[in-house]
Design a protein around this motif. Structure first.
Motif, PDB file in Angstrom:
ATOM      1  N   TYR A 168       0.700  -0.988  -0.111  1.00 25.29           N
ATOM      2  CA  TYR A 168       0.133  -0.127   0.076  1.00 25.29           C
ATOM      3  C   TYR A 168       0.715   1.225  -0.070  1.00 25.29           C
ATOM      4  CZ  TYR A 168      -3.108   3.510   1.756  1.00 25.29           C
ATOM      5  OH  TYR A 168      -3.875   5.000   1.696  1.00 25.29           O
ATOM      6  N   ASP A 169       1.855   1.374   0.947  1.00 20.12           N
ATOM      7  CA  ASP A 169       2.681   2.317   0.594  1.00 20.12           C
ATOM      8  C   ASP A 169       3.642   2.782  -0.220  1.00 20.12           C
ATOM      9  OD1 ASP A 169       2.183   2.951   3.356  1.00 20.12           O
ATOM     10  OD2 ASP A 169       3.913   1.626   4.228  1.00 20.12           O
ATOM     11  N   LYS A 197       0.829   3.965  -2.893  1.00 18.77           N
ATOM     12  CA  LYS A 197       0.545   5.490  -2.575  1.00 18.77           C
ATOM     13  C   LYS A 197       1.749   6.342  -2.785  1.00 18.77           C
ATOM     14  CE  LYS A 197       1.004   6.683   1.410  1.00 18.77           C
ATOM     15  NZ  LYS A 197       1.174   7.093   2.948  1.00 18.77           N
ATOM     16  N   CYS A 219       0.316   9.086  -5.596  1.00 22.43           N
ATOM     17  CA  CYS A 219       0.647  10.296  -5.245  1.00 22.43           C
ATOM     18  C   CYS A 219       1.940  11.011  -5.452  1.00 22.43           C
ATOM     19  CB  CYS A 219       0.230  10.244  -3.662  1.00 22.43           C
ATOM     20  SG  CYS A 219      -1.314   9.513  -3.154  1.00 22.43           S
TER      21      CYS A 219
END
Length: 230
Positions: free
Chosen positions: A159-160, A163, A167
């Motif tokens: 997930y990191d 992201k 992002c």
């Protein structure tokens, strides 16, 4: 002499006669009162009979007592440790381990306690080995599998990573492209305005526009450029 202890024996053999500090009231082997002798003569009786070696004698006896105490402590430590039991040796009248050790710690010596602990560890190991073959062991395996399946720490890491990619990298690139297009649009507007001004100011004139009108003014002639902006 056979019933004499060590302290009495040392006191007897180191009992040295004194020296007369004064001839009067000082003698040896005499019960005559008062007795007389010469100065610095040997004596064992009288008020003026001094014993200069008495301090040395007391120090020897005190040292003997200390050696005996240390020997008793050594025997007690040997008995508590359990390497060898000094029962029957001279100067030791206790048990293995000593009564003080049993009152404060345990009834076994240190080596005995270690052997007992070793046996308990081996028994515990065998119990755990046998436990794996029972229903409890199957339950432990199921719990271990469940904990292994619940170990999803990789989800947080993925997930990191996603992201940061979206992002940070993707949206950052889009923002850079957006600002670049805005700057390009402003630059094109400026170029268009400058191009229009230069086109109007520097374009070539037609023959009609290049004609000059001759006007009489105060008897003279004035050349005027044709109005090309009219």
């Amino acid at each position: 002499m056979g019933m004499e202890d060590g302290e009495s024996y040392l006191g007897r053999i180191y009992s040295i006669t004194g020296l007369c500090s004064d001839p009067s009231d000082c003698c040896i082997g005499s019960s005559t009162i008062p007795c007389q002798s010469s100065t610095y003569a040997d004596c064992d009786y009288g008020a003026n009979c001094a014993y200069p070696c008495e301090i040395l004698k007391a120090g020897i006896i005190e040292g003997y007592k200390t050696v005996l105490q240390l020997y008793e402590i050594e025997l007690a430590m040997t008995a508590d440790l359990g390497i060898s039991c000094p029962v029957g040796l001279a100067g030791f009248d206790d048990t293995c381990p000593t009564q003080d050790f049993q009152a404060q710690y345990a009834n076994l010596t240190l080596i005995g306690l270690l052997e007992d602990y070793k046996g308990k560890i081996i028994g515990t190991k065998d119990s755990l080995a046998n436990l794996a073959s029972t229903s409890v062991g199957d339950t432990m395996l199921e719990v271990e599998d469940f904990l292994c399946n619940m170990n999803v720490s990789f989800v947080e890491r993925r997930y990191d990573e996603v992201k940061n990619d979206i992002c940070g990298t993707l949206f950052g690139g889009v923002a850079q492209i957006n600002w670049a297009l805005w700057l390009l649009g402003i630059s094109l507007e400026v170029v268009a305005v400058l191009a229009h001004v230069l086109t109007v100011r520097l374009r070539g004139l037609s023959e009609k526009e290049a004609a000059f009108t001759m006007l009489d003014y105060d008897g003279g002639q004035e050349l005027r450029r044709a109005d090309v902006y009219g």
